[in-house]
Structure formats: structure tokens, C-alpha cells
Design a protein around this motif. Sequence first.
Motif, PDB file in Angstrom:
ATOM      1  N   THR A   1     -56.779  41.671 -16.091  1.00 40.45           N
ATOM      2  CA  THR A   1     -55.694  42.326 -15.354  1.00 40.45           C
ATOM      3  C   THR A   1     -56.162  43.678 -14.836  1.00 40.45           C
ATOM      4  O   THR A   1     -56.562  44.539 -15.624  1.00 40.45           O
ATOM      5  CB  THR A   1     -54.474  42.518 -16.266  1.00 40.45           C
ATOM      6  OG1 THR A   1     -54.095  41.255 -16.820  1.00 40.45           O
ATOM      7  CG2 THR A   1     -53.318  43.107 -15.485  1.00 40.45           C
ATOM      8  N   PRO A   2     -56.136  43.917 -13.513  1.00 36.94           N
ATOM      9  CA  PRO A   2     -56.548  45.224 -12.971  1.00 36.94           C
ATOM     10  C   PRO A   2     -55.494  46.286 -13.272  1.00 36.94           C
ATOM     11  O   PRO A   2     -54.320  46.120 -12.954  1.00 36.94           O
ATOM     12  CB  PRO A   2     -56.660  44.973 -11.466  1.00 36.94           C
ATOM     13  CG  PRO A   2     -56.674  43.481 -11.305  1.00 36.94           C
ATOM     14  CD  PRO A   2     -55.878  42.936 -12.447  1.00 36.94           C
ATOM     15  N   THR A   3     -55.879  47.378 -13.909  1.00 29.31           N
ATOM     16  CA  THR A   3     -54.989  48.498 -14.214  1.00 29.31           C
ATOM     17  C   THR A   3     -55.748  49.794 -14.005  1.00 29.31           C
ATOM     18  O   THR A   3     -56.970  49.803 -13.925  1.00 29.31           O
ATOM     19  CB  THR A   3     -54.480  48.431 -15.668  1.00 29.31           C
ATOM     20  OG1 THR A   3     -55.613  48.407 -16.563  1.00 29.31           O
ATOM     21  CG2 THR A   3     -53.634  47.197 -15.909  1.00 29.31           C
ATOM     22  N   GLY A   4     -55.000  50.897 -13.928  1.00 33.03           N
ATOM     23  CA  GLY A   4     -55.613  52.206 -13.831  1.00 33.03           C
ATOM     24  C   GLY A   4     -55.870  52.634 -12.398  1.00 33.03           C
ATOM     25  O   GLY A   4     -55.312  52.067 -11.444  1.00 33.03           O
ATOM     26  N   PRO A   5     -56.727  53.625 -12.224  1.00 29.87           N
ATOM     27  CA  PRO A   5     -57.054  54.105 -10.863  1.00 29.87           C
ATOM     28  C   PRO A   5     -57.692  53.022 -10.015  1.00 29.87           C
ATOM     29  O   PRO A   5     -58.062  51.949 -10.501  1.00 29.87           O
ATOM     30  CB  PRO A   5     -58.036  55.263 -11.133  1.00 29.87           C
ATOM     31  CG  PRO A   5     -57.761  55.683 -12.537  1.00 29.87           C
ATOM     32  CD  PRO A   5     -57.342  54.442 -13.266  1.00 29.87           C
ATOM     33  N   ALA A   6     -57.835  53.349  -8.719  1.00 24.41           N
ATOM     34  CA  ALA A   6     -58.291  52.327  -7.761  1.00 24.41           C
ATOM     35  C   ALA A   6     -59.690  51.823  -8.087  1.00 24.41           C
ATOM     36  O   ALA A   6     -59.967  50.624  -7.981  1.00 24.41           O
ATOM     37  CB  ALA A   6     -58.258  52.913  -6.342  1.00 24.41           C
ATOM     38  N   ASP A   7     -60.607  52.733  -8.513  1.00 23.81           N
ATOM     39  CA  ASP A   7     -61.970  52.270  -8.779  1.00 23.81           C
ATOM     40  C   ASP A   7     -62.032  51.389 -10.010  1.00 23.81           C
ATOM     41  O   ASP A   7     -62.799  50.415 -10.049  1.00 23.81           O
ATOM     42  CB  ASP A   7     -62.924  53.457  -8.910  1.00 23.81           C
ATOM     43  CG  ASP A   7     -62.392  54.505  -9.881  1.00 23.81           C
ATOM     44  OD1 ASP A   7     -61.221  54.383 -10.296  1.00 23.81           O
ATOM     45  OD2 ASP A   7     -63.147  55.439 -10.217  1.00 23.81           O
ATOM     46  N   LEU A   8     -61.222  51.703 -11.052  1.00 25.70           N
ATOM     47  CA  LEU A   8     -61.191  50.838 -12.231  1.00 25.70           C
ATOM     48  C   LEU A   8     -60.553  49.492 -11.901  1.00 25.70           C
ATOM     49  O   LEU A   8     -60.978  48.454 -12.427  1.00 25.70           O
ATOM     50  CB  LEU A   8     -60.439  51.525 -13.372  1.00 25.70           C
ATOM     51  CG  LEU A   8     -61.137  52.733 -14.006  1.00 25.70           C
ATOM     52  CD1 LEU A   8     -60.310  53.271 -15.158  1.00 25.70           C
ATOM     53  CD2 LEU A   8     -62.532  52.360 -14.486  1.00 25.70           C
ATOM     54  N   ARG A   9     -59.535  49.498 -11.035  1.00 21.66           N
ATOM     55  CA  ARG A   9     -58.954  48.213 -10.635  1.00 21.66           C
ATOM     56  C   ARG A   9     -59.963  47.392  -9.850  1.00 21.66           C
ATOM     57  O   ARG A   9     -60.049  46.167 -10.017  1.00 21.66           O
ATOM     58  CB  ARG A   9     -57.693  48.447  -9.794  1.00 21.66           C
ATOM     59  CG  ARG A   9     -56.556  49.107 -10.560  1.00 21.66           C
ATOM     60  CD  ARG A   9     -55.218  48.900  -9.846  1.00 21.66           C
ATOM     61  NE  ARG A   9     -55.253  49.335  -8.460  1.00 21.66           N
ATOM     62  CZ  ARG A   9     -54.998  50.570  -8.054  1.00 21.66           C
ATOM     63  NH1 ARG A   9     -54.705  51.507  -8.956  1.00 21.66           N
ATOM     64  NH2 ARG A   9     -55.037  50.901  -6.782  1.00 21.66           N
ATOM     65  N   ARG A  10     -60.727  48.072  -9.004  1.00 27.56           N
ATOM     66  CA  ARG A  10     -61.761  47.361  -8.242  1.00 27.56           C
ATOM     67  C   ARG A  10     -62.832  46.792  -9.179  1.00 27.56           C
ATOM     68  O   ARG A  10     -63.284  45.659  -9.006  1.00 27.56           O
ATOM     69  CB  ARG A  10     -62.381  48.314  -7.225  1.00 27.56           C
ATOM     70  CG  ARG A  10     -63.402  47.656  -6.321  1.00 27.56           C
ATOM     71  CD  ARG A  10     -63.747  48.527  -5.124  1.00 27.56           C
ATOM     72  NE  ARG A  10     -64.218  49.845  -5.518  1.00 27.56           N
ATOM     73  CZ  ARG A  10     -63.526  50.974  -5.398  1.00 27.56           C
ATOM     74  NH1 ARG A  10     -62.310  50.949  -4.880  1.00 27.56           N
ATOM     75  NH2 ARG A  10     -64.030  52.130  -5.774  1.00 27.56           N
ATOM     76  N   LEU A  11     -63.214  47.587 -10.199  1.00 30.50           N
ATOM     77  CA  LEU A  11     -64.179  47.095 -11.175  1.00 30.50           C
ATOM     78  C   LEU A  11     -63.626  45.887 -11.923  1.00 30.50           C
ATOM     79  O   LEU A  11     -64.337  44.897 -12.150  1.00 30.50           O
ATOM     80  CB  LEU A  11     -64.541  48.215 -12.153  1.00 30.50           C
ATOM     81  CG  LEU A  11     -65.477  47.843 -13.301  1.00 30.50           C
ATOM     82  CD1 LEU A  11     -66.817  47.373 -12.761  1.00 30.50           C
ATOM     83  CD2 LEU A  11     -65.658  49.038 -14.252  1.00 30.50           C
ATOM     84  N   SER A  12     -62.352  45.957 -12.327  1.00 28.58           N
ATOM     85  CA  SER A  12     -61.735  44.821 -13.020  1.00 28.58           C
ATOM     86  C   SER A  12     -61.724  43.585 -12.132  1.00 28.58           C
ATOM     87  O   SER A  12     -61.996  42.465 -12.597  1.00 28.58           O
ATOM     88  CB  SER A  12     -60.310  45.180 -13.446  1.00 28.58           C
ATOM     89  OG  SER A  12     -60.307  46.282 -14.324  1.00 28.58           O
TER      90      SER A  12
END
Length: 535
Positions: A245-256
Motif C-alpha cells: 500500500t503506497p503511503t507517506g510523501p510522494a517519493d515514498l509512495r512512488r517507491l512503494s
Amino acid sequence: MTGDIQQPRTRRLSTWTTRRWLRVGVAASMVVLTLLGVTGAWVMGRTQSISNNLTDVRSPSLSTAFRLETALVNQETGIRGYGLTGIKEFLAPYRQGLEDQNAHTQSLRELLRGDTARLNDLKAVQDAVARWQEAVAEPVATAPSGSLPSLAPGLLANGKGAFDEVRSALENQQEALRADRAQARADLQSTVTLRNWVFGTIALLIVVLAALVFEGLRRGINRPLEQMGADARTIASGDFDHPITPTGPADLRRLSSEIDFMRRRLVRELAFTEEARLRLDAQAADLQRSNAELEQFAYVASHDLQEPLRKVSSFTQLLQRRYGSQLDERADQYIDFAVDGANRMQTLISDLLNFSRVGRVHNAHQSIDLDKTLKQTMSALSVAIEETGATITHDPLPTLVADPSQMLMLWQNLIGNAVKFRRPGETPTIHITAAPEGGLWRFTVTDNGIGIPAEYAEKIFVIFQRLHTKDTYSGSGIGLAMCKKIVEFHGGTITIDPDHTNGTRMTFTLAPEPPQLPSPSATPEATRAEADPAR
């Protein structure tokens, strides 16, 4: 009405990255800390200024005003004493009072520099003192002692009122200085209180700011990373269908999202791999079943072929003994050809059986002393060795975990070939060495025979490949192929040394222990066929 139904509003995810959040947070923190620092510096400066004014101006000014009053009282006392007695010694306090007056007046001017109100008070005192000195003090101090009885009483009586004005001016000055000092103390106290509140507020804001930073990091970075780690552990435990599940700031969501894309790719690859494995397992099962059937067929066919060959050989020899006197020489020759062909066919079938058994039937691995195995080999080849006068020497040989019967076949083929392929007119000389090399044992079998050309280094290990005709050297062409199979079954390799020219040098390696112990794959029918060679 459908037009009045409000659609749920989806939460819009922030496009800010972790770096942007950190930059904004650090910038905001720096602004807040800068404002707090400026406020604290102003309060500290204000406190220091008021404290310096109190200790360096107000208190010294009041003390100097008191000393000025003392100097003026000393002047009045000296003038009064001289005027009443006419004694010159009474003028000493007056003159000392004048010096002190000048010194204290100058000190007050310096201390009260810039303070117009207090300087005006000092001027009022000076004016009153000047009037008293002009009207009373100077006339008395300069008058001769003889004229004082007639002059002094009137001056002293008038001087009392003039000095009262001095006293009044001094009291006004001192009262104003006391009020200034009290005001400075009050200002200092209020400023200290303000300073304490400001620094308390700064400390509280720093704690709140630290808590906000910690909570922001926990929610914006730690929690998304923990969620990602939990999803990764769930996937690592075997649940490959679990989404990340993508959560957090945009770069962490992109990493997820990228990790989840990798997960989906791995799921597809695993599915393809599993499908390929199942196909390979099915093919392996088919091959195993086919090999078992082929082995069963080969053993049965080989044993069944031996029976008619024995009959051909036996009845042909019987025919020769019973009717030999009735047949001509050509018939005897034909009978010899038939017997020889049958015997060679039996030998070939026996060698094929031995070749196929390597690694399948012979699998009794145990610790064996190769020195003893070599002695058994030399005993089995004793007839050929005695006939040729061959000399066989060897280095101390190691103890290995291997199949005894296969080791015996290996030495018999290698030493037997060295004896058989000897140079005409020369006595065979054979030497065997053994040395450890890279976790293996390397052996060499060197002879002074006819040698093997380098271009045939690979061909000689292929089954049925012969370098000479059967009329020149007997054999089936299976011996070295069997040696290669035995060596490879025991985790080694075999080859000839192309640099050795005076004869042949066979080089092979063996593992101290076999890499694996394969189980026999012979079928029950084949096993029974091997146990009954007379079939």
C-alpha cells in the motif's frame, strides 16, 4: 433526486516529496528559532542595560549627592566655627569642603550626562551654594579675626536662611535621584520577569517544535517505512499476492509503487517458473520411466542374446568334434569363424552389461585403501604381467570413499591397457602416482608403450572407438569409456597428458568422498536378470 446526491470526495494525496517536507520544516523551524533568538537577545540586552544604568549611574549618583551634601555641611560648620571663635583652624573643613564640592560636582556631571532633569537639579544646588558662599562664606572666610565680633553675627544670622535654601535644593536633588533609582529597580525587576517569561516561552516552543518534528517524521517517514517493511515481510513469508500500500510523501509512495510493480513482476515470473518446473518434473518423470524401460529392455535383451550365442558356439564346437573328420579344411575354417564370432559377441555383451552397471548397480560406497585395490588388480592381471615381464611401481596411494568393484575395474582397465599396448621388444614399465590437488586426489598412470596421438585424446574415451584393428590388439573398445564413467561417477575427470611422449600417461582425479550417493535405478526385472547371468 439523483441530482441532489453528493458524490464522496476522494482524498487528494499531497505531491510533496520527503525532501520538500524536510526543507519546509527546517526553514519554518529556522524562522521560529531566529525570532525566538532575536527576542531573547533583545530581552537580555534590555536587562543588561537597565542593570548597568542602576549600578553605574543611579546608585553612584545618589551616593555622590550624599557626599556632596556632606562637603557642603562641612563648609557651613567651618564657617560657623571661624565666625564665632576667630580661630583659623576652623577654616580647614571649609577649604576641604570646597575641594570635595568641586570633585563631587564634577562626578555628578559625568554620571548625569544626558539627563537634563537631574543636571537641572544639580545646577539648582550649585546656584544655592553659590549664593550662600557669596553672601556668607566668602565674607566670613576672608575677614580678619579681629573684625569678626562685629561682622560675623549678622552674616551668620543671614547665612542660616541661605544655607537652608542649599539644604532644600539638596533634598530635592536627592529625592529625585532616589525616585530614579527606585524606577530603575522596578524596570529591572519587570525586565527580569519578562526575560524569564520569554525564555520559558522559548523553551516551551522548542519542546513543541521538537515534538512536531518527531511526530512529522513518524507519520511522514517512519510509519510509511514500517508499513512498507510489514508488507515486505508478509510477501517474504510466502504471501506473494499481498499488495504493498503506497503511503507517506510522494517519493515514498512512488517507491512503494515500484516495489509493488517488482512484486507483481516476480509473481508472474514465479508463476512461469512454477509452470516450467511442473513441465520439467513431468518430463523428468517420463524420462525416468523411459530410462527404466530401456534399462529393463537392455538387460533382458543382453541376457537373452547370450543364450542363442552360447548355443551357436556350443553346437558349432560339437559339430566340429563329431564331424571334423568328414569336413574339409575350409569347413573347419568356417566353424572357427562362427565360434570366434560367437565368443566375441558374448564378450561384447558382457562388457556392455558392465558399462551400463557403472553408477547404477555398483553403488556400495565405503572407505577403501587403494593400495590394497591395486594389489588385487595386479593379482587379477598376474598372468599377463608374468608373460610380458611388466614392472609396476607406485607411490603410496590414499584411502578414499568409493565403490570397491568400480575401483577394481578402473585399475584393471588402465593397467591392462598399459600392459597390452606395449612396444614390441620392450618390457612394459608402469608407474602410478597420487597427490592431493584442490580438494581432490590426482593420479597418473605412466607407461612406456606405443602411446596415443594427441588428436585422439578425446576419441579414445568414446565407447566402441578403437585406434587399432581387432587383429592387431584384442578388445571391445569399451574399457576407457568405462574408466571415464567410473571417474566421473566419483566426482573427477580423466584425460591423457599430451606433453608426455615416451609412452602414455593417463591422468585422472577422484574426490575423497563422492559428491552424492545416487540410488540404484534398476528395475526389479533387470536386477533379477543381473543376478542370473545364465539366462
